[in-house]
Design a protein around this motif. Structure first.
Motif, short mmCIF file in Angstrom:
data_model
loop_
_atom_site.label_atom_id
_atom_site.label_comp_id
_atom_site.label_asym_id
_atom_site.label_seq_id
_atom_site.Cartn_x
_atom_site.Cartn_y
_atom_site.Cartn_z
N VAL A 199 0.81 -1.20 0.00
CA VAL A 199 0.00 0.00 0.00
C VAL A 199 0.85 1.26 0.00
N ALA A 203 -0.39 3.96 -2.81
CA ALA A 203 -1.37 5.00 -2.46
C ALA A 203 -1.06 6.38 -3.02
N LEU A 226 -7.54 -0.81 -2.19
CA LEU A 226 -6.57 -0.65 -1.10
C LEU A 226 -7.07 -1.15 0.24
#
Length: 264
Positions: A199, A203, A226
């Motif tokens: 992640v 992100a 996510l």
């Protein structure tokens, strides 16, 4: 009140100065997952975690080194931190490594900041526009592949894919997932192929890509979610990012073999 943009510009510039103090003069260790970590990774992460916790004490934090995972005290916001994305590039003395911070709210990436200290490039979005330094940027306007299409890929594509000869474009690797995503989000490249990343790699650039109308899709055609990666696990499949039409067309030139236990 200080804007999010100004706070992170100042924060990442200072983090970059700290990272550069180790550049070309650091050793490394090997982590349990087989990837390298340097003193720069640890020092920059410590600095960023402390600063973000002071500024946003109610928010959660997910950071790469030492598996830092702090749930939000209130709400659903998580800050993701990759202190040196592209540690191998950093160790090799290349300029393509970066410092990446993302903001996830309700499992959706809503802001991202990616700073490349060696070139002093800052890519960022706080939810309405995407910027490279002081210039607003968009996705490429190309809607089909051509001989000058740039596909950015992770470091070991030969161990997982066959890219057919029919693919007309160029293939490049800078060794940094967040830089790849930010370059596609700002129109410098066309499509990005990402492995089983985590992640904190995804992100910040995913937020920029989404703001500019791009997609990030697993190779089975589903959108990257996510919410299932908030515990620090690896993505279940590789993924392609960029304008939807280019992602779909690139996928038609790509054969993927599901080989377990290959570090990407």
């Amino acid at each position: 009140m200080e804007s999010l943009e100004n706070f992170f510009r100042t924060l990442l510039e200072e983090a970059g100065r700290r990272a550069m103090s180790y550049f070309l003069r650091t050793t490394h260790e090997i982590k349990r997952d087989g990837s390298p970590v340097t003193a720069a990774d640890k020092a920059v992460q410590e600095y960023l975690v402390a600063a973000i916790m002071r500024k946003f004490p109610q928010d959660g934090i997910i950071a790469e080194e030492d598996e830092v995972l702090r749930s939000p005290r209130q709400g659903s916001r998580y800050w993701t931190i990759d202190p040196i994305d592209g540690t191998v590039s950093f160790m090799a003395g290349m300029a393509s490594w970066g410092i990446a911070v993302g903001l996830i709210e309700e499992s959706v990436p809503v802001a991202g900041f990616i700073y490349l200290p060696a070139t002093k490039d800052l890519f960022y979005s706080t939810g309405t526009q995407v910027w490279r330094n002081s210039h607003p940027r968009l996705l490429t306007t190309d809607r089909s592949l051509h001989r000058n299409t740039i596909l950015l890929t992770h470091a070991r594509p030969h161990q997982r894919y066959t890219l057919r000869k029919s693919f007309p474009g160029r293939v490049l690797c800078l060794g940094t997932a967040s830089a790849h995503l930010s370059l596609v989000a700002t129109g410098g490249a066309h499509v990005v192929l990402i492995g089983h990343d985590k992640v904190w790699d995804l992100a910040p650039g995913y937020a920029m890509l989404s703001v500019n109308g791009g997609v990030l899709r697993y190779l089975d055609g589903t959108d990257c979610d996510l919410s299932v990666l908030l515990d620090g696990r690896s993505a279940p499949l590789p993924m392609l990012g960029g304008p939807a039409s280019l992602v779909e067309e690139t996928l038609s030139h790509l054969d993927y073999w599901a080989i377990p236990n290959v570090v990407v």
